[in-house]
Scaffold this motif. Structure first.
Motif, PDB file in Angstrom:
ATOM      1  N   GLN A  50       1.744  -9.607  12.799  1.00 37.83           N
ATOM      2  CA  GLN A  50       0.662  -9.235  11.889  1.00 37.83           C
ATOM      3  C   GLN A  50      -0.602  -9.775  12.542  1.00 37.83           C
ATOM      4  OE1 GLN A  50       0.571  -7.788   8.781  1.00 37.83           O
ATOM      5  NE2 GLN A  50       2.771  -7.542   8.480  1.00 37.83           N
ATOM      6  N   SER A  73       6.302 -11.742  13.006  1.00 38.36           N
ATOM      7  CA  SER A  73       5.744 -12.021  11.669  1.00 38.36           C
ATOM      8  C   SER A  73       6.521 -11.298  10.575  1.00 38.36           C
ATOM      9  CB  SER A  73       4.312 -11.496  11.581  1.00 38.36           C
ATOM     10  OG  SER A  73       3.519 -11.903  12.630  1.00 38.36           O
ATOM     11  N   GLU A  74       6.082 -11.547   9.362  1.00 38.11           N
ATOM     12  CA  GLU A  74       6.625 -10.789   8.229  1.00 38.11           C
ATOM     13  C   GLU A  74       6.547  -9.320   8.590  1.00 38.11           C
ATOM     14  OE1 GLU A  74       6.735  -8.517   4.507  1.00 38.11           O
ATOM     15  OE2 GLU A  74       5.318  -8.380   6.134  1.00 38.11           O
ATOM     16  N   CYS A 109       2.331 -20.852   5.897  1.00 39.05           N
ATOM     17  CA  CYS A 109       1.084 -20.774   6.661  1.00 39.05           C
ATOM     18  C   CYS A 109      -0.133 -20.836   5.730  1.00 39.05           C
ATOM     19  CB  CYS A 109       1.067 -19.481   7.455  1.00 39.05           C
ATOM     20  SG  CYS A 109       0.888 -18.071   6.388  1.00 39.05           S
ATOM     21  N   HIS A 155      -2.687 -18.811   5.627  1.00 33.70           N
ATOM     22  CA  HIS A 155      -3.153 -17.522   5.122  1.00 33.70           C
ATOM     23  C   HIS A 155      -2.474 -17.168   3.795  1.00 33.70           C
ATOM     24  CE1 HIS A 155      -4.256 -16.310   9.527  1.00 33.70           C
ATOM     25  NE2 HIS A 155      -4.634 -17.530   9.204  1.00 33.70           N
ATOM     26  N   MET A 156      -1.171 -17.364   3.757  1.00 34.21           N
ATOM     27  CA  MET A 156      -0.460 -17.021   2.530  1.00 34.21           C
ATOM     28  C   MET A 156      -0.783 -18.025   1.422  1.00 34.21           C
ATOM     29  SD  MET A 156       1.117 -14.674   1.220  1.00 34.21           S
ATOM     30  CE  MET A 156       1.715 -13.576   2.460  1.00 34.21           C
ATOM     31  N   CYS A 190      -4.531 -13.032   8.011  1.00 33.32           N
ATOM     32  CA  CYS A 190      -3.689 -11.878   8.358  1.00 33.32           C
ATOM     33  C   CYS A 190      -3.733 -10.777   7.292  1.00 33.32           C
ATOM     34  CB  CYS A 190      -2.263 -12.334   8.608  1.00 33.32           C
ATOM     35  SG  CYS A 190      -1.260 -12.409   7.138  1.00 33.32           S
ATOM     36  N   CYS A 226      -1.849 -13.549  12.824  1.00 33.58           N
ATOM     37  CA  CYS A 226      -0.795 -14.432  12.302  1.00 33.58           C
ATOM     38  C   CYS A 226      -0.642 -15.630  13.239  1.00 33.58           C
ATOM     39  CB  CYS A 226       0.515 -13.665  12.194  1.00 33.58           C
ATOM     40  SG  CYS A 226       1.945 -14.724  11.958  1.00 33.58           S
ATOM     41  N   ASP A 227      -1.221 -16.737  12.842  1.00 32.23           N
ATOM     42  CA  ASP A 227      -1.237 -17.926  13.695  1.00 32.23           C
ATOM     43  C   ASP A 227       0.152 -18.444  14.055  1.00 32.23           C
ATOM     44  OD1 ASP A 227      -4.117 -17.987  12.694  1.00 32.23           O
ATOM     45  OD2 ASP A 227      -4.059 -19.626  14.134  1.00 32.23           O
ATOM     46  N   PRO A 228       1.049 -18.613  13.088  1.00 33.18           N
ATOM     47  CA  PRO A 228       2.345 -19.192  13.460  1.00 33.18           C
ATOM     48  C   PRO A 228       2.997 -18.446  14.630  1.00 33.18           C
ATOM     49  CG  PRO A 228       2.176 -19.088  11.090  1.00 33.18           C
ATOM     50  CD  PRO A 228       0.960 -18.403  11.632  1.00 33.18           C
ATOM     51  N   PHE A 245      -1.472  -9.064   6.041  1.00 34.18           N
ATOM     52  CA  PHE A 245      -0.404  -9.138   5.039  1.00 34.18           C
ATOM     53  C   PHE A 245      -0.845 -10.011   3.859  1.00 34.18           C
ATOM     54  CE2 PHE A 245       3.669 -11.220   3.615  1.00 34.18           C
ATOM     55  CZ  PHE A 245       4.126 -10.123   2.901  1.00 34.18           C
TER      56      PHE A 245
END
Ligand code: SF4
Ligand code: SF4
Lengths: 372, 434
Positions: free
Chosen positions: A317, A232-233, A94, A96-97, A67, A320-322, A69
């Motif tokens: 985002q 998402s965020e 997640c 990605h982060m 993502c 963004c999978d979640p 972000f």
């Protein structure tokens, strides 16, 4: 907005705080990090937010399909925007982060770095015990870093300051229930964003003053279509400003940078760590932790009802999978309740023209339906 | 003209047996209901021995099923589009999208999709629990999730993780009994755990033999072999199969029988391959390049442990562990420990992957690395960009290609083959005459 314009000067704020207090500043990448512990250790937790500036330095480190972000976060680390950080903590959320955190550790090392393995299956009756273990490990690690024990008194004080902050923000959110709401969605977002990096001991009095002012002042907000934003965020005030400029009132949200961050308090118990564990288990869930039953949807629908929501905008985002798991079933659920919904995808920067057209069309469609 | 060294090379004798076992497995799943067996579904490493205690059972593992659908490009596209038509994004796990699409369309490579009795899934990748949440809702079947606790490894944490896993497994057993109305036989559980420990450890020993030059196995063949562990590791046939295979691979090592007669370069590969284009590895072989090692292949269905210096070594078999399992508690503890001790799963942290990639690369004597930025799997692409940087920094020639393991719409054969051939040429290799 005047009250929390500090959002635009967040780095200056953190640097100045550090100079003034002599305390360390710790970057936080996820709202599942139990910040109370960092605060009790005498440090300032600062959530890393989006810069919304195009960049090209994160590409070698983060796969382009992760993502934007996560890339924006890492890019700010790589370009030195957070060079004042003494520590960095990420809570398992997640992938990605996690990659952003990991690359940050390698390429922008901070004196202190900690990965907090927040369990994912929070509905499991065994999660609490495991989380308590992890919280204790985190406490020990912070103590080792600062060279000071985190006492029960320090924990109590941190819990109290955090709870007060949560209570005050929730009270301000209450003021959004009126028609028209007493504050705009942009103002509400700024308030929460400020809380994400300010010392809550300073955010709390500012909040008290500001909520007093809101209730006293003449309300200049025009009634509009009452929207919920969720997903998402999201720290993009421009997107909310755009919605409100087109005749909407953004009255509530379900974001980790919004209501999910502060909705519930730590219920004091003799065993402070257990109380903190319960708070993070019981908080409104991120989709990635909403297993096996879907409890997030009940929270969202309750918010929609309580805040008189007429339409919902699902903000994601890109990649963004979640949230990609929750978007289609939520859309169907909104449809069942006759709540029109719109899906918007965010990137580091937003193509305002395209968004304007889509939001305008959505609001017009809703206005037409109201007339029928 | 320089003389190319040629090793002896021959087809694996147990190749046919592997094929039969694979085919039988899916036949068994599709016939499970009519034979009165319990049918469960979940992520492929979902503690299947727990289901075994219920009596006759079959287990449909989501990832291998997705990969199987992916080998038929038309069906794969149809399934992917069916998931997208229901609003699910194209960048989500592509195994999952094919599984879901197949379920939505009620269409599989063997006729209609099957309706399992329940979902029992591990949760390592963030997709796992959510995958079966939707399956459970769509099919109207109950679901249970066992979370693999993550985090950097410390002795304290290791013990806490084992406790957390065992507690979840105990609960899963009670839950399965409740939702199926069946009794539970600890003897069957113990047998299945022992089988899993043996199958995964012996397969790891086979992989370890690939450190030898010439490599007795190549990655393309390994994919057809590990799947036995991935699908039926709790059944005695799997451990038996790997025992036979081990003997054969050992014989190949002792007698310098190579997977590739012209081996002169060894490549490391990660993550999943493009399943409908495994001939990519055959193209490398035309240049004398064999792939003996892969982080991905060594994590899936393979029980490695790491020593204090980060070298991967096969875990112990039941016989090597000594005393057989006596009761449910011991069986669950061993099963939990075998997951927690697996280096590939430690923390599921990108940096761990970097360390492991370097370690495997060196120990399996590789000369270059090929990394697949797989748009269909965020779980295994985490850490891959950093691994590429670290491998290059360590002097390993590295090629990266971007594609999708099962979504044919995201794969450009010409582009990938061109990059591979240029990469091989940059290693000083030329195409060999057939
Ligand atoms: S926006 Fe989504 S994918 Fe990106 S960091 Fe947040 S939860 Fe992860
Ligand atoms: S690790 Fe990859 S293949 Fe497995 S569930 Fe996650 S995204 Fe899918």
């Amino acid at each position: 907005m005047e009250a929390f314009s500090v959002v635009d000067n967040r780095h200056e704020y953190a640097r100045e705080w550090k100079k003034r207090t002599g305390g360390p500043v710790v970057g936080v990448l996820c709202s599942y990090v139990p910040e109370e512990l960092i605060y009790a250790a005498g440090a300032l937790p600062v959530r890393v937010l989006g810069s919304h500036e195009p960049q090209d330095v994160a590409e070698p480190h983060i796969f382009s399909m992760f993502c934007p972000f996560s890339r924006d976060v890492l890019a700010q680390g790589l370009t030195g925007k957070y060079d004042y950080l003494d520590g960095m903590v990420h809570g398992l959320s997640c992938i990605h982060m996690r990659q952003a955190f990991d690359s940050w550790q390698v390429h922008v090392p901070t004196p202190y770095s900690y990965f907090f393995p927040m369990p994912a299956h929070l509905q499991s009756p065994h999660a609490h015990k495991h989380l308590e273990f992890e919280i204790l490990e985190f406490k020990r690690s912070l103590e080792e870093w600062t060279g000071k024990a985190i006492t029960d008194t320090a924990l109590d004080e941190a819990i109290e300051v955090y709870n007060r902050n949560r209570r005050l923000m929730k009270q301000v959110y209450e003021l959004r229930k009126g028609d028209p709401p007493l504050l705009s969605g942009v103002d509400a977002m700024e308030m929460v964003l400020a809380s994400l990096f300010m010392d809550k001991k300073e955010h709390n009095p500012a909040l008290e003053r500001w909520s007093g002012e809101i209730t006293q002042r003449r309300n200049t907000i025009e009634p509009g279509i009452r929207l919920m934003v969720l997903g998402s965020e999201n720290d993009d005030r421009e997107v909310l400003r755009l919605m409100e400029s087109l005749g909407a009132n953004v009255v509530i949200d379900d974001h980790c940078t919004g209501s999910r961050y502060f909705w519930n308090e730590v219920l004091p118990q003799k065993d402070r760590l257990s109380a903190i564990a319960s708070r993070y288990i019981d908080r409104p869930p991120c989709p990635s932790k909403d297993l096996v039953e879907r409890r997030r949807f009940d929270f969202v629908l309750k918010l929609a009802e309580d805040y008189g929501v007429q339409g919902a905008i699902q903000i994601q985002q890109k990649f963004c999978d979640p949230h990609e798991f929750d978007i289609p079933p939520l859309k169907a659920l909104f449809e069942e309740r006759d709540i029109p919904s719109l899906f918007l995808e965010l990137d580091v920067t937003v193509p305002v023209g395209v968004l304007r057209t889509r939001i305008e069309a959505f609001l017009e469609m809703m206005q037409m339906e109201e007339l029928v | 003209m320089t003389q190319i060294k040629r090793y002896k090379s021959e087809r694996l004798a147990c190749w046919q047996q592997a094929k039969e076992l694979r085919n039988k497995h899916y036949r068994d799943i599709w016939e499970a209901k009519e034979k009165g067996k319990v049918l469960a579904t979940g992520g492929e490493y979902s503690f299947i021995p727990l289901v075994a205690g219920l009596g006759d059972y079959e287990f449909l593992g989501g990832e291998p099923y997705g990969a199987t659908v992916g080998t038929d490009q038309n069906l794969a596209t149809e399934c992917a589009e069916a998931a997208e038509a229901r609003g699910f994004a194209r960048d989500m796990c592509s195994y999952m999208r094919l599984y879901w699409g197949s379920m939505f369309l009620d269409k599989s490579p063997w006729g209609k999709f099957v309706k399992p009795d329940f979902c029992l899934s591990w949760h390592l990748c963030e997709s796992h629990g959510k995958w079966y949440q939707l399956v459970s809702e769509h099919m109207g079947i109950p679901s249970f999730v066992i979370e693999i606790p993550l985090g950097p490894r410390t002795q304290n944490r290791r013990e806490a993780q084992i406790r957390y896993l065992v507690a979840q497994m105990e609960e899963a057993i009670d839950w399965m009994q409740k939702v199926t109305g069946r009794g539970y036989d600890d003897g069957l559980l113990i047998e299945a755990v022992s089988n899993e420990i043996d199958a995964t450890a012996i397969w790891a020993k086979c992989c370890e033999l690939n450190k030898n030059i010439p490599a007795p196995l190549d990655l393309k063949s390994m994919f057809s072999l590990y799947v036995i562990s991935s699908l039926i590791r709790c059944q005695p046939e799997a451990a038996d199969f790997f025992r036979t295979l081990y003997d054969e691979v050992k014989y190949r090592v002792d007698n310098q029988i190579a997977a590739l007669a012209t081996e002169r370069c060894r490549l490391y590969h990660d993550a999943e391959p493009v399943w409908h284009f495994l001939q990519l590895f055959r193209i490398a072989e035309k240049y004398g390049a064999v792939v003996p090692a892969s982080f991905y292949a060594f994590v899936v269905g393979t029980a490695f442990e790491a020593d204090e210096n980060g070298h991967w070594l096969p875990a112990k078999t039941m016989a090597e562990r000594g005393a057989p399992l006596k009761n449910r508690g011991e069986a669950l503890e061993l099963l939990a420990t075998s997951y927690v001790d697996r280096p590939g799963l430690w923390g599921w942290m990108p940096q761990q992957k970097v360390t492991d990639s370097l370690s495997i690369y060196r120990d399996w004597q590789c000369d270059g690395a090929i990394l697949h930025l797989n748009r269909g799997c965020e779980g295994l692409t985490q850490g891959l960009t950093e691994a590429a940087l670290a491998l290059k920094a360590a002097g390993a020639p590295t090629m990266v290609y971007e594609s999708n393991m099962v979504d044919p719409r995201e794969f450009s054969p010409t582009q990938v083959v061109d990059s591979l051939e240029s990469f091989l040429e940059s290693l000083g290799l030329t195409k060999l005459d057939d």
